[in-house]
Design an enzyme around this catalytic site. Structure first.
Site, PDB file in Angstrom:
ATOM      1  N   ASP A 191     -18.846  -5.652  25.057  1.00 54.59           N
ATOM      2  CA  ASP A 191     -18.235  -4.374  25.303  1.00 54.59           C
ATOM      3  C   ASP A 191     -18.446  -3.192  24.279  1.00 54.59           C
ATOM      4  OD1 ASP A 191     -17.026  -5.768  27.498  1.00 54.59           O
ATOM      5  OD2 ASP A 191     -15.080  -6.003  26.516  1.00 54.59           O
ATOM      6  N   ASP A 243     -16.539  -0.899  23.049  1.00 57.61           N
ATOM      7  CA  ASP A 243     -15.519  -0.659  22.233  1.00 57.61           C
ATOM      8  C   ASP A 243     -15.212  -1.571  21.166  1.00 57.61           C
ATOM      9  OD1 ASP A 243     -14.276  -2.705  23.719  1.00 57.61           O
ATOM     10  OD2 ASP A 243     -12.482  -1.482  24.386  1.00 57.61           O
ATOM     11  N   TRP A 274      -9.831  -4.296  36.365  1.00 56.24           N
ATOM     12  CA  TRP A 274      -9.655  -4.984  35.119  1.00 56.24           C
ATOM     13  C   TRP A 274      -9.184  -6.478  35.296  1.00 56.24           C
ATOM     14  CZ3 TRP A 274      -5.844  -7.557  32.285  1.00 56.24           C
ATOM     15  CH2 TRP A 274      -5.913  -7.570  31.147  1.00 56.24           C
ATOM     16  N   GLU A 320     -12.700 -11.726  34.900  1.00 58.02           N
ATOM     17  CA  GLU A 320     -14.135 -12.099  35.057  1.00 58.02           C
ATOM     18  C   GLU A 320     -14.476 -12.943  34.064  1.00 58.02           C
ATOM     19  OE1 GLU A 320     -13.723  -8.061  33.023  1.00 58.02           O
ATOM     20  OE2 GLU A 320     -12.747  -9.052  34.860  1.00 58.02           O
ATOM     21  N   ASP A 321     -13.841 -12.703  32.913  1.00 59.19           N
ATOM     22  CA  ASP A 321     -14.411 -13.489  31.532  1.00 59.19           C
ATOM     23  C   ASP A 321     -13.740 -15.071  31.710  1.00 59.19           C
ATOM     24  OD1 ASP A 321     -15.697 -11.580  30.180  1.00 59.19           O
ATOM     25  OD2 ASP A 321     -13.596 -10.730  29.630  1.00 59.19           O
ATOM     26  N   MET A 329     -11.314  -2.741  17.299  1.00 61.73           N
ATOM     27  CA  MET A 329     -11.388  -2.144  18.610  1.00 61.73           C
ATOM     28  C   MET A 329     -11.483  -0.597  18.491  1.00 61.73           C
ATOM     29  SD  MET A 329      -9.300  -3.032  21.905  1.00 61.73           S
ATOM     30  CE  MET A 329     -10.105  -4.538  22.545  1.00 61.73           C
ATOM     31  N   HIS A 371      -8.684   3.461  22.705  1.00 62.85           N
ATOM     32  CA  HIS A 371      -9.062   4.457  23.978  1.00 62.85           C
ATOM     33  C   HIS A 371      -7.931   4.060  25.079  1.00 62.85           C
ATOM     34  CE1 HIS A 371     -10.628   0.992  26.217  1.00 62.85           C
ATOM     35  NE2 HIS A 371     -11.198   0.534  25.230  1.00 62.85           N
ATOM     36  N   ARG A 390      -6.942   3.508  29.222  1.00 65.19           N
ATOM     37  CA  ARG A 390      -7.483   2.676  30.454  1.00 65.19           C
ATOM     38  C   ARG A 390      -8.012   3.749  31.485  1.00 65.19           C
ATOM     39  NH1 ARG A 390      -5.651  -1.981  33.155  1.00 65.19           N
ATOM     40  NH2 ARG A 390      -5.176  -2.749  30.982  1.00 65.19           N
TER      41      ARG A 390
END
Length: 385
Positions: free
Chosen positions: A201, A203, A277, A280-281, A307, A310, A312
């Site tokens: 990712d 971030d 969101w 998937e993981d 992290m 930020h 969403r």
């Protein structure tokens, strides 16, 4: 020359050396603007501010050996010629301020290493893994530049052969992170026969240079087990509606993970059906479980991440179908993944630092119909539907 003059010269030499040392230390030890665009992969503070360990120098060789074992190296010493522990930084200064992200040209100038369209080959290292970094993107250019600036010095010190692929989703529809991962796998293998894939990712910034970006020959690796926003604690949880036969708890598998080409083939990559969101993981985690893989959550004191703050994205709301899709995960894996990938390539830009692949992937309406048709009643009792 008299003895007195020689003494004066020696005194002046020592004074100049001391002044240069003080200046160098002032630049490299403090997080000041002077060092924002400097190779920051150097020890800054002892790592025991997060977990108690001995000094950085005392444990470098020991932990590099252990982490290199995770990478599946068969060298009896655990450390190959490519991994000189003295080259690996300890605790790293992490700049997570997006407003301070350098330009692509500044990053390129600061990383004068042999590059060819984002690929860096260490010619002196034989038998090492060829690593592809897959980074899903949309509208996070400053974060991506911050990551590139942060990760390049780390990879240079780790002396791996690597390429970075940014897979950018075009349009403003629902984001599909896992599908972008699959596209990155497919497109990168058109370039090179990569051994290892790092799914990263944009971030997350690594906090210690001794956390090796490698794959394990037998088990998938989860590298970002410890993250600052989670107070460096592990996340264990049970699924509200697990697939039949799964009675285990799950550990978070998102953020930064590593899998070999064979592992990805065995599970047919990622599911393409997660729009928005979440889910998937856990889905790929369940696929790995079904195929008998034990995910290794690297728990050494070095693999921790900061992290970048930020908000969403508007095109990435919580996926309300994710729990039903997880219930169906292992039944669907044979036909949902790399072998069912559909997309349109808009452009492939081979930049000096990375390869950017911009794609159109659809809107998810077909997958919504799949859930409505086949999973309408899945988990209703559990979920109160």
């Amino acid at each position: 020359m008299t003895g007195r003059n020689i003494g004066r010269l020696l005194l002046m030499s020592c004074s100049i050396t001391l002044m240069m040392h003080m200046y160098w230390n002032a630049i490299y030890r403090a997080p000041s603007p002077q060092r924002q665009l400097i190779d920051h992969s150097i020890p800054i503070v002892p790592f025991d501010s997060i977990r108690h360990i001995r000094s950085v120098d005392d444990r470098t060789a020991e932990n590099v050996t252990r982490m290199h074992h995770y990478a599946g190296n068969t060298n009896t010493t655990g450390v190959s010629e490519c991994l000189d522990p003295r080259r690996l930084a300890g605790k790293i200064y992490v700049n997570s301020n997006i407003s301070l992200a350098p330009t692509y040209e500044q990053i390129r100038q600061l990383n004068v290493i042999p590059l060819q369209f984002g690929h860096r080959k260490t010619s002196s290292c034989h038998g090492e893994q060829d690593v592809a970094f897959i980074i899903p993107l949309r509208g996070r250019d400053a974060q991506f530049r911050l990551l590139l600036h942060h990760i390049y010095p780390i990879l240079r010190r780790q002396r791996i052969a690597f390429s970075i692929y940014a897979v950018t989703q075009a349009g403003s529809g629902l984001f599909n992170r896992a599908k972008l991962f699959n596209i990155g796998i497919e497109k990168s293998l058109e370039d090179r026969n990569f051994d290892c894939f790092i799914f990263h990712d944009t971030d997350l910034l690594l906090e210690d240079g001794r956390c090796l970006y490698r794959c394990h020959g037998k088990h998938p690796l989860h590298l970002s087990k410890y993250v600052d926003v989670l107070s460096y604690k592990t996340m264990n949880y049970t699924l509200e509606c697990p697939p039949p036969g799964f009675n285990n708890t799950l550990q978070l598998f998102g953020g930064v993970s590593a899998m070999t080409k064979q592992q990805l083939r065995d599970v047919n990559g990622f599911s393409n059906k997660y729009w928005g969101w979440g889910g998937e993981d856990d889905d790929v985690n369940l696929r790995l479980w079904r195929k008998g893989y034990n995910v290794t959550h690297v728990s050494g004191e070095h693999c921790s991440y900061t992290m970048v703050k930020h908000g969403r994205e508007s095109g990435n709301p919580t996926n309300s179908d994710r729990l039903k899709l997880l219930y169906d995960s292992t039944n669907r894996m044979k036909y949902d993944g790399l072998n069912s990938l559909r997309y349109r390539t808009i452009s492939v830009e081979r930049n000096p630092l990375y390869v950017n692949i911009t794609v159109s992937i659809g809107d998810g309406s077909k997958d919504a119909r799949y859930v409505n048709k086949f999973l309408r009643n899945a988990c209703n009792e559990t979920l109160g539907g």
